[in-house]
Each structure stands twice: as structure tokens, then as C-alpha cells.
Design a protein around this motif. Structure first.
Motif, PDB file in Angstrom:
ATOM      1  N   VAL A 152       0.842  -1.200   0.000  1.00 47.96           N
ATOM      2  CA  VAL A 152       0.000   0.000   0.000  1.00 47.96           C
ATOM      3  C   VAL A 152       0.881   1.255   0.000  1.00 47.96           C
ATOM      4  CG1 VAL A 152      -1.646   1.349   1.374  1.00 47.96           C
ATOM      5  CG2 VAL A 152      -1.990  -1.111   1.079  1.00 47.96           C
ATOM      6  N   LYS A 163      -2.310   4.852  -5.340  1.00 49.87           N
ATOM      7  CA  LYS A 163      -3.268   4.412  -4.312  1.00 49.87           C
ATOM      8  C   LYS A 163      -4.241   3.381  -4.877  1.00 49.87           C
ATOM      9  CE  LYS A 163      -3.125   8.331  -1.141  1.00 49.87           C
ATOM     10  NZ  LYS A 163      -3.827   9.483  -0.589  1.00 49.87           N
ATOM     11  N   TYR A 214      -5.006  -0.399  -1.701  1.00 54.61           N
ATOM     12  CA  TYR A 214      -5.470   0.362  -0.538  1.00 54.61           C
ATOM     13  C   TYR A 214      -5.985  -0.589   0.529  1.00 54.61           C
ATOM     14  CZ  TYR A 214     -10.141  -0.549  -2.457  1.00 54.61           C
ATOM     15  OH  TYR A 214     -11.275  -1.170  -2.930  1.00 54.61           O
ATOM     16  N   GLN A 247       0.067  10.221  -3.049  1.00 53.03           N
ATOM     17  CA  GLN A 247       0.582   9.099  -2.270  1.00 53.03           C
ATOM     18  C   GLN A 247       2.011   9.434  -1.827  1.00 53.03           C
ATOM     19  OE1 GLN A 247       0.690   6.963  -0.223  1.00 53.03           O
ATOM     20  NE2 GLN A 247       0.186   4.966  -1.063  1.00 53.03           N
TER      21      GLN A 247
END
Lengths: 252, 403
Positions: free
Chosen positions: A67, A73, A76, B147
């Protein structure tokens, strides 16, 4: 919200691979690309040989490195702690496959792991890379959770049969194939395990069978040193090393 | 002597020796056909190699590659991408030695280094796009993901910014493309490009160095190693392609470039090779000594002739050639040293990236102790795509300078 986890009793497991077969059927896996695999270990030489085995699903880690590394992403973690892949976000960079310490991820769009390539026998369409005769109902497929027939160019992994467990009645401590109330919500690998070596339940529920087994029989997790904190525990009867997979394969 | 069929002097370069063009002037004859011929050749090669790759991919998809989920998931395309990207970043940093840090001797090669950097960048990213499952999705999904924990997120973000800055920089410099000096307006952009290039090398190293589950890669020294390799490779490329641009005839080079090549360039190159040797040998020795699971790859690697070719032929020999004063000023020796380093770096990048994946992570004892991987014809063709594309961009810049 439950924290789903699994316990695998290695003293009971016979290595029959019914879990592997059930998972493949449930999740439309290609031959050889087993989300739920059974690894075999051979120690010694004839006549002093020991054969052992280790069932290995995705560890559904609490701190999953897959992750953390995913740049989109696409990989997840759900609120109930299950690690999933959103096939509509995955770019096929395969960094998650690099970062997973347990080698449980599969890329779709490569040479088949087992010949012949069955995708040629059951060719797919634009959405599906192949159309197996035993595929799950269309209504169950969910690309945003990596459930269904894996499309080309993305990575997949075990979902703990999320299409089943996410519909379980609220507040249950365990998903047990022997309990009619939870049977349909039990992951395929757990449900078919003939010697009943697998248990599935809520790790946050003190009354769950999984918690009881981990506490009483000393459940251990693989590769603790990585800090990933798997939610799959193994029972080995207390011997050490408990899991063949932690032994070095380096030649002396 | 002859290199590539082109006659050149083996005499040591001196800034004063031989017939010299006027200072501050590109000495290549106006209307030289070299760039246009090489541009044409590169474009033809690009069309042929890309045609083969696209045909393979359309017929087989990524099954045309020899990577698979059994363990080796990053193969030759990723090696090529990193090789080109790091070289590009290094070239920008080398260009900035003159442009940003005011070391005037380096300024005459800055413009060419920036173009080489763009060439490498485009070649590398094109290969990556042909490797990814969904390259177009990556263009928006990565920057929008936020992210922050992923090194690849930062790498993509930095490479995107670096591309934009590099293009702006070259656009800014285009009006003065026939002049050796860089316009003052380009300097802030050059500084920014160099900063981004440095960050790219460090993050590219982190992509591997942060992987604690792969002991062969894991370590805080990897980003620094990448930085050193990147700059060392850049010196090699700068030397080789500068000579190439003048038809391997040092006498045609402007006096400022001859002064640089006769002076500090070889010393800087030698220092970078020495640093690379220290990191490379340090990792090798500790890797061979360690009993940790995953480090057995070192034993396998050291037993391979490629390792020794890269170590002795691509690090030690070029270092000796560049360390000896009388040798490092010789154009032919400089070209040989740069070629050796360029090839050895690719071999080392291959060994590093494949080596980190050779030990199956969790496959049981019926899986091989070490996985094997040999690139497919399509993967090798991708190397040609990268090389020809980078050369097309570079020779376009040289051709344009002639205009």
C-alpha cells in the motif's frame, strides 16, 4: 468495524491444496497464479528427508508495504483492514510486487506460469482477459476491489474473499463454515478446508475463535522483521523454527 | 588511429597545439553533413526498432517480455529506463557545474549536455511507457494520487517537473544556439533543473534502497550510489558525444572545449570513477561476507564474467586511464574510457536491478534457489528504441545548431 484475520493450524493442515483449488474457482484464477498457494519444503536427503508445507494466502498486513509503495493508491486498505487493488487505478508498474515480502501478487499480461495458455482456449473480451467456464456471477465482480476476472495490465491478489466477508452480519466474532448463519460469508479457502485447519474471524473481538487460538497455541506471523504485521497467524505446536519459510535457503 | 572508421589524432590535446579555430566559435564547419546523416540514421533505426516492438506488443502483449509473476517482475525495460533517466539527470548536473556553480571551464559543454539530458530523458521515458500496463493512466493517476509515502510518486512528480524545466531551459537557450555562452536568463532554470536532477537520482535510489524485504537492495547508501553513478555516467556521455559531434576530430573542437578536455574534465571523471569504485567494491565485499538470506546473489554475481567485465573493464581500467596525467589528455584514451564506463554502467544497472529479484521471496524449496532471467528479443529491441530515440533528439539538436 471488524479486523478480519485468519489462523492456519499447521499441525492439522494436510497440504491437500483444496484451499488452492477453491480459491482458484471462486476467484477465476489462471492455472499457476494461485492467490492461495501451498508451498512445499524439503529438508535433508534420502533416507532422512522431511517434507513440510505452508499454506500461504495474502497476509493482509496491518502495515502493508504494498500500500505504501503504490504510486496511485490503487492498492489500498479498507476500513476493516483488508488490502485490495482497484483495477481502475492500477497502472501496472508492479512496484507492489517488488515490495510484498510474501510474493502473493500477480500481474496479468505475461507468459503463462503453466503451459498451455488457457486464455487461448477461453478468450476474453475488452473487459476480461479470458472467460473461464467457472467464472463468478457478473454481479459479484467489482473492479474497484480487484474482484472478478483480472483485466490485462494490472496486478491482483487475494482479497480474503471480500465479496463474501464484507456482507457478513454485523458483530459476528467468527466466520465459520460449520455455522449456518455465517457459512455463506466464509472465505472459500476456509470453507473447503477438510481437516479444518483454517479459522477466520475478528481479531479485535476478544471472544473470537481466532483470538483464542492465537493466545492458547502461540500463533506466529511470517517475517515479523519486516514490520508489516500480517493478520494471518500460523499455529505450529510451539516447535522452532515454526514455519519452514523462515529458514534460510542459503547453502552452507 | 581509427575509431568508428573516422581518423583521429592520438596526440594529447593541448589548448595551444595545432591549428585552432577562433575562440568563442563553434569550429564545426557550417553546413556539416554529420548531424543530418546521423539524425537520418537514428530516425530510420527508431522506425524499425519501434515497428518491431509495437508488432510484438500487439501480437503478444507484455507476454513478449520474459518477466513474470514468479519473481523477476522488473526486467530489461526498467533497467533501460533507469539507465537513461539517471544519465539524463547526471548530464544536467554536469551542465550545471559551469552554469550554476560558476566553474567557467565547463560552460562550453553545458548546452550540449542539456540537450543530451533531454535526449536520454525522452528515450528512457518512452521505454517505460512501453513497459507499463497503463502508461496514459499513469500520467494523471500518479500526480493526483497524493501518495506521499511512495518513492515512485515522488519520482514521477520530479521527472515531470524536470521535463518541463528542461524544455523551458532549452527553449530559452534556443535563440542563442550558435553561441557558446549561455544567456543569463537561462541560469535560474539551469539551477532549478540541476536541483530536480539531483533529487531524481536520490529518489530513484530510494525506490530500491527502501525495500527492506529485499536485502540485496536495502540500504541508505543506494541513493548516494545512484547519485555518483549518475554523474560519472554523465561525464562519460558528455565526453563521447562531444567528440562524436565533431566527427571524432579534436582539432575541430572550439578552443574552450579543448581546454576543458585537456584540463579538469579528465580529473573530475577520474574522481567520480574512484567514488563509484569505492561504493561498488564496498557493497560487493559486504554482500559476499554476509550470511543473510537474499545476499547469496552476490556470490552468483561475482561468479559471472559480466561482473568482472564491468568491474575491471568498466571501472578499474577507465580509472587508470583517467588517473595517469599523460593518458587522460589523449582524445582516443578519453573516448575509450568513456565508452567503457557507458557500457559497464548498463551492465551494473542490469546486475543491480535483476540481482535484487533473483531470490524468490516466498516460494518454497521446490522453487529454484535463484531465479533466472534472459531478456527477450522484444526487450532488447526496446534498448534500441531508447538508443535511437535519444540519438534522434540529440542529432536533431546538433542539426538545428547548424541551421
Amino acid at each position: 468495524m471488524p479486523k478480519w484475520g485468519m489462523v492456519i493450524d499447521l499441525e492439522t493442515c494436510t497440504g491437500c491444496q483444496a484451499c488452492t483449488t477453491a480459491c482458484s474457482m471462486e476467484n477465476n484464477r489462471l492455472p499457476g497464479e494461485n492467490w492461495q498457494d501451498v508451498l512445499f519444503y524439503q529438508d535433508g536427503t534420502y533416507p532422512n528427508v522431511n517434507l513440510s508445507w505452508l499454506p500461504r494466502p495474502c497476509m493482509q498486513c496491518e502495515n502493508p508495504s504494498c500500500v505504501s509503495v503504490c504510486p496511485t493508491k490503487a492498492t489500498y486498505q479498507t476500513d476493516d483492514g483488508v488490502v485490495l487493488v482497484d483495477w481502475d487505478k492500477c497502472i501496472g508498474c508492479k512496484y507492489c510486487m517488488i515490495a510484498c515480502p510474501y510474493g502473493v501478487r500477480f500481474y496479468m499480461d505475461e507468459k503463462p506460469l503453466i503451459e498451455p495458455d488457457i486464455r487461448g482456449v477461453f478468450p476474453g473480451d475488452s473487459q476480461r482477459t479470458w472467460n473461464p467456464p467457472y467464472k463468478m456471477p457478473d454481479a459479484v465482480e467489482d473492479r474497484s476491489k480487484g474482484i472478478g476476472i483480472q483485466p490485462k495490465g494490472v496486478v491482483s491478489k487475494c482479497t480474503f474473499c471480500y465479496h463474501k466477508i464484507s456482507n457478513a452480519p454485523a458483530g459476528v466474532a467468527d466466520l465459520d463454515e460449520d455455522d449456518p448463519a455465517t457459512k455463506e460469508f466464509t472465505p472459500a479457502c476456509v470453507r473447503v478446508c477438510a481437516p479444518k485447519a483454517r479459522y477466520f474471524g475478528d481479531l479485535d473481538n476478544l471472544d473470537s475463535k481466532v483470538n483464542q487460538l492465537i493466545a492458547e497455541k502461540g500463533g506466529v506471523r511470517l517475517k515479523e522483521e519486516t514490520g508489516n504485521k500480517p493478520k494471518v497467524y500460523y499455529l505450529s505446536g510451539g516447535g522452532s523454527p515454526v514455519v519452514p519459510g523462515v529458514r534460510s535457503t542459503r547453502k552452507s | 588511429m581509427k575509431i568508428g572508421g573516422i581518423a583521429m589524432s592520438t596526440a594529447t590535446i593541448t589548448a595551444r597545439g595545432g591549428p585552432q579555430p577562433a575562440a568563442s566559435e563553434d569550429a564545426r564547419q557550417p553546413g556539416s553533413t554529420l548531424p543530418s546523416v546521423l539524425l537520418l540514421g537514428a530516425v530510420v533505426g527508431l522506425v524499425l526498432s519501434t515497428g518491431f516492438v509495437l508488432y510484438s506488443l500487439s501480437e503478444q502483449g507484455h507476454a513478449a517480455f520474459n518477466t513474470n509473476s514468479a519473481g523477476i517482475v522488473w526486467g530489461l525495460p526498467i533497467i533501460i529506463y533507469d539507465y537513461f533517466l539517471l544519465t539524463s539527470a547526471g548530464l544536467t548536473m554536469v551542465a550545471s557545474i559551469g552554469l550554476v556553480f560558476g566553474v567557467r571551464e565547463f560552460e562550453p559543454i553545458a548546452r550540449r549536455c542539456f540537450w543530451l539530458a533531454l535526449s536520454g530523458l525522452i528515450g528512457g521515458v518512452a521505454v517505460l511507457f512501453l513497459e507499463l500496463g497503463y502508461p496514459l493512466r499513469a500520467l494523471y493517476a500518479v500526480p493526483l494520487s497524493m501518495q506521499f509515502a511512495s518513492p515512485l510518486f515522488w519520482k514521477v512528480l520530479l521527472v515531470g517537473a524536470y521535463t518541463v524545466v528542461l524544455l523551458l531551459l532549452l527553449f530559452t537557450m534556443d535563440a542563442t544556439r550558435r553561441e557558446p555562452s549561455i544567456p543569463g536568463t537561462a541560469r535560474p532554470l539551469g539551477a532549478l533543473a540541476a536541483l530536480l536532477a539531483g533529487a531524481i537520482t536520490l529518489v530513484a535510489g530510494s525506490v530500491y534502497g527502501m525495500m527492506a524485504m529485499r536485502p540485496f537492495w536495502f540500504g541508505g547508501e543506494i541513493p548516494v550510489t545512484f547519485l555518483i553513478e549518475s554523474v560519472m555516467g554523465a561525464f562519460a556521455f558528455a565526453i563521447f558525444f562531444t567528440y562524436f559531434a565533431y566527427g571524432f576530430r579534436p582539432s575541430r573542437m572550439p578552443v574552450e572545449i579543448r581546454q576543458l578536455f585537456a584540463g579538469p574534465l579528465g580529473t573530475w571523471f577520474a574522481v567520480m570513477i574512484a567514488l563509484h569504485f569505492l561504493f561498488h567494491s564496498g557493497r560487493t565485499v559486504t554482500g559476499l561476507w554476509s550470511n543473510a538470506e537474499g545476499m547469496q546473489v552476490w556470490g552468483h554475481m561475482v561468479a559471472s564474467p559480466w561482473f568482472h567485465l564491468a568491474l575491471w573493464g568498466g571501472i578499474v581500467l577507465p580509472f587508470v586511464l583517467m588517473a595517469v596525467t599523460s593518458l587522460r589528455r589523449n582524445p582516443a584514451i578519453q573516448i575509450v574510457a568513456s565508452l567503457l564506463v557507458m557500457v559497464a554502467l548498463l551492465v551494473s544497472r542490469y546486475e543491480f536491478i535483476i540481482g535484487g529479484q533473483m531470490v524468490p521471496l516466498f516460494k518454497g524449496s521446490w522453487a529454484p534457489g535463484l531465479l533466472s532471467y534472459v531478456p527477450s528479443a522484444t526487450e532488447w529491441a526496446l534498448l534500441l528504441v531508447g538508443l535511437f530515440l535519444a540519438n534522434s533528439v540529440f542529432w536533431f539538436s546538433e542539426w538545428r545548431r547548424e541551421m
